[in-house]
Write an enzyme that holds these catalytic residues in place. Structure first.
Site, PDB file in Angstrom:
ATOM      1  CB  SER A 196      54.251 124.814 -34.603  1.00 19.75           C
ATOM      2  OG  SER A 196      53.353 124.853 -33.552  1.00 19.75           O
ATOM      3  CG  ASP A 233      57.063 129.526 -28.946  1.00 20.34           C
ATOM      4  OD1 ASP A 233      55.856 129.620 -28.621  1.00 20.34           O
ATOM      5  OD2 ASP A 233      57.498 128.638 -29.706  1.00 20.34           O
ATOM      6  CG  HIS A 262      55.138 129.438 -32.383  1.00 20.64           C
ATOM      7  ND1 HIS A 262      55.646 128.417 -31.616  1.00 20.64           N
ATOM      8  CD2 HIS A 262      54.177 128.867 -33.159  1.00 20.64           C
ATOM      9  CE1 HIS A 262      55.007 127.287 -31.907  1.00 20.64           C
ATOM     10  NE2 HIS A 262      54.119 127.530 -32.849  1.00 20.64           N
TER      11      HIS A 262
END
Lengths: 512, 512
Positions: A190, A440, A465
């Site tokens: 991320s 995601d 994710h």
């Protein structure tokens, strides 16, 4: 689920027929879209920290507050976790695995990034998890209260400073361990994946490669369409169930219309089992919006406890619950039933508090008000969310009102590139894995195509994710096992090529 | 040259025989070694600016003072020179030539970097010369007095901030000219060459190549030996004349011994035609040291007026003058005769002032006290200068005393790399020309070998400090003509490859 009193039900049913679907214009801005991490996530308590299977030492390193000026500012202590348990040391040129800590307590990332720990013995690697400044215990000015006091103390919470922290830390740790020649492999998920990518670009001499999982480095300026995020979330719901998608899509008008009536907010508060009385229908919308978005991020194929404890394929479960209520069930009950999968899967919550951060100053909120300007919109044709356009001006107003700071919406692309990424990364970058799952919503702003021989995209259709960063489990589907195997193979390749180049350098010169 | 009174001559002769060559330990530090630019150089006056054959507009651009924090600091106006006279515009993807302004008034660099102006019509290029912050007119806090007041105002004079200024300026100028796709070629000499290299490394998406002339990016930490600089200067003198080399080598003891006698300083002041009375023999040593070093930097094959007006091959001329004095001429007279080539070639100076910067705060001095920590030493076996070891501690003391600032000696290599430059640059960099002349004392800290197909070293045996950047003249030797031709060929190659890649991208997709 508690039953609603008859008068409430009547009002709800009435609204269902009376309120036109587009009776109001929802005042929204990108500010209300979810960040990478859920503000409702459970931060690691000592108990949670103690429960992790990974062993490490906790150490501290003194860092400059502004690496790029000589202003006389107080230094701060950066926390980092370190394990040399499996490290084979400098004589073997054994690697150093360095996780680029992102917007949260580093112990939480260490506990949720099993891959790094599992690969360490295989590669004889040292493991380091440095904490990002202004998060966890790594607070400038001595405490969170002081660090988050205002814009002048928050001023040094930027990605460039965090990268420089990493650079100085890597350099010093290597020097202290006489490990200057040991190759560093970066990891990040991320925002941490963005940092890992940017470390490769800005400090290429300090690492030999990076695994950047779910890193939306292109979610800036006008590189990708601002409606990408919500389109992906919406598609994920529609894929599971068209009626579920439609229920959610229709619910916003019901909520907002009800919010405009005298008793509506009270009714909504009861329907959604809120602990306190709702102040505006928008607060509820945001709370629901967050849940759908985080469900898409955490739409893993087996039960996991990343943002929240969730069942496997949680969107399927949300839709199953919504759809399986008897015909005639009112729309808000359906929504409540679905959303409970996210907010109350364990069934232990008696009532919900919409805002557990009453001061509103979170580190990511500051970052999103300064550099991390990621345009967001919701397209009325393709999204199940209320339509809204990207409105930079309203974000700017919010940021000025909140922090007296003016965002720099074009800075990240100036500093790190992003436009014409293929030419740029293909020309100057090397050894980066962009891993993404198409479930995601952040995948839309990431790199989904191979850029060169050494800058490769590993894309999984059913991934959410950065699932690949998590510890292996017995339930891992084949595609996940394959994805991790590809990652290992690529990392092995980087290391072998590095060792080969070093071996050449180590050979005594025959003649000059 | 004025003749010395008999008593003085006697004293000098006496000292010559009495003073043992290593009778004292010279207190020296890297602080007294020359910077890239001579503090005695003549800054451009309006007349000089007006006399340049190059036409440009002068513009100003508002910049942040700290690009890497959100501290509430006053913006400043960066000056830049721009010419679009020959630019063929965005439709032709015509290039932008961007000179990375270094530690001085930008008009001075523009006047002394003829190459960029001469190549512009050939390539249909726009020319931009941005000024480095804290130099010339680009003063934060409104004036030089304010900007240079103390460490807290000088704090933002760093190379990283200067690079960010360039990055923002390039991005904005391209946007305003709808020239986002036009390739940028960077140029820079000396510190400006270091900046050009670092721009390629830190902002590779903003340029396609750089000509970095005489850029000693390796003159940091322990990458090259600290005695490199003075060895090269010394070799240049020895190459011209061993007796000249020996005269200089022996002169230091004479000067320092004389400085320790009652009347010695007064005698030295007279011998060297100083305007005021010498305060210490060391001031004189530094003044001489500077001259020898700058003579090596400016040892061009034909008369030039870069740092000072000088004849062609000025070291040859210095040695010719020293050596041609009659036998029995005392050593200080020889030194004065030689040094006059540097300080008084035009013969218009009646007396010399050793310090034209009484406040001592120059921009480069600050930079050399913060980031630009270039270890310097003088080796007693190979150098004609007094022997001294690199002593970081004394530099640190000087900097703290002068500015209340503590240098960061390992920062530049942490930020920009430098150790193992071949692996690092070879892996992540592309399209850089390192041009160097081996007469230049800074060449010892530069890149003198090809690193990859696209990172190439152009080394000339008889070249001094970035002669290649100067305007072509009728007197240019063949090697210089060849060197510039190689540069043009390489730049042409970068541009052609860039245009080819764009043409491919411009093709409509046949199928998806």
């Amino acid at each position: 689920m508690a039953s609603l009193p008859p008068i409430t039900l009547c009002l709800l049913l009435l609204l269902l027929f009376v309120a036109p679907p587009t009776a109001y214009s929802l005042q929204r801005s990108s500010r209300s879209v979810p960040a990478f991490l859920n503000k409702f996530l459970r931060l690691p308590s000592k108990a949670v920290g103690g429960a992790t299977p990974y062993k490490y030492e906790i150490r501290y390193f003194q860092q400059r507050l502004d690496h790029f000026s000589f202003a006389d500012l107080p230094p701060f202590r950066q926390r980092y976790l370190i394990s040399t348990e499996h490290w084979e040391g400098p004589s073997r040129l054994a690697p150093i695995f360095f996780y680029c800590g992102n917007e949260g307590d580093i112990e939480w990332f260490a506990a949720n990034t099993g891959l790094v720990w599992e690969l360490a013995p295989r590669f004889g690697a040292m493991v380091i998890f440095p904490e990002h400044r202004y998060y966890g215990e790594s607070m400038p000015f001595g405490s969170r209260e002081e660090a988050y006091k205002n814009a002048s103390t928050l001023a040094y919470l930027t990605s460039e400073q965090a990268l420089a922290d990493f650079a100085v830390l890597i350099t010093e740790l290597k020097r202290n361990a006489s490990a200057q020649s040991c190759p560093v492999i970066l990891f990040g998920g991320s925002y941490g994946g963005m940092l890992a990518t940017w470390m490769r670009l800005k400090y290429p001499h300090l690492s030999i490669g990076a695994l950047a999982a779910s890193a939306p480095i292109l979610q800036f300026e006008n590189i990708v369409s601002p409606d990408t995020f919500y389109n992906i979330v919406s598609n994920n719901f529609r894929r599971e169930s068209v009626s579920c998608f439609n229920t959610i899509r229709e619910s916003w008008d019901v909520i907002m219309s009800l919010g405009m009536t005298n008793t509506g907010l009270s009714l909504l508060s009861k329907t959604f089992h809120l602990c306190g009385e709702l102040k505006s229908a928008e607060d509820l919308s945001n709370w629901l919006d967050s849940a759908y978005s985080y469900l898409a991020m955490a739409d893993y194929p087996y039960p996991a406890d990343f943002l929240m404890p969730l069942p496997g394929n949680p969107i399927k479960e949300v839709c199953r619950r919504m759809d399986s209520l008897p015909n005639g069930t009112n729309i808000l009950q359906r929504i409540f039933e679905g959303i409970s999968v996210y907010y109350n899967y364990t069934g232990t919550v008696n009532c919900f508090s919409l805002d557990d951060d009453p001061h509103g100053m979170s580190g990511w909120d500051w970052q999103a008000c300064t550099e991390m300007i990621m345009p967001m919109a919701s397209n009325k044709n393709t999204s199940m969310f209320p339509a809204f356009e990207y409105d930079y001006k309203s974000d700017e107003e919010y940021c000025y009102k909140s922090y007296h700071v003016t965002p720099r919406p074009t800075w990240i692309t100036t500093e790190f590139g992003g436009h014409d990424i293929k030419t740029a990364l293909g020309t100057f970058g090397s050894n980066i894995i962009f891993s993404n799952g198409l479930l995601d919503p952040w995948s839309g702003g990431s790199v989904l195509e191979n850029i060169s021989d050494t800058i490769v995209a590993l894309v999984t259709e059913r991934g959410a994710h950065h699932l690949d960063l998590r510890a292996a489990t017995a339930e891992d589907p084949d595609w996940l096992v394959d994805q991790r195997a590809s990652e290992v193979k690529l990392i092995e390749g980087w290391l072998n090529r590095y060792l080969e180049s070093k071996r050449v350098n180590f050979l005594p010169l025959q003649s000059v």
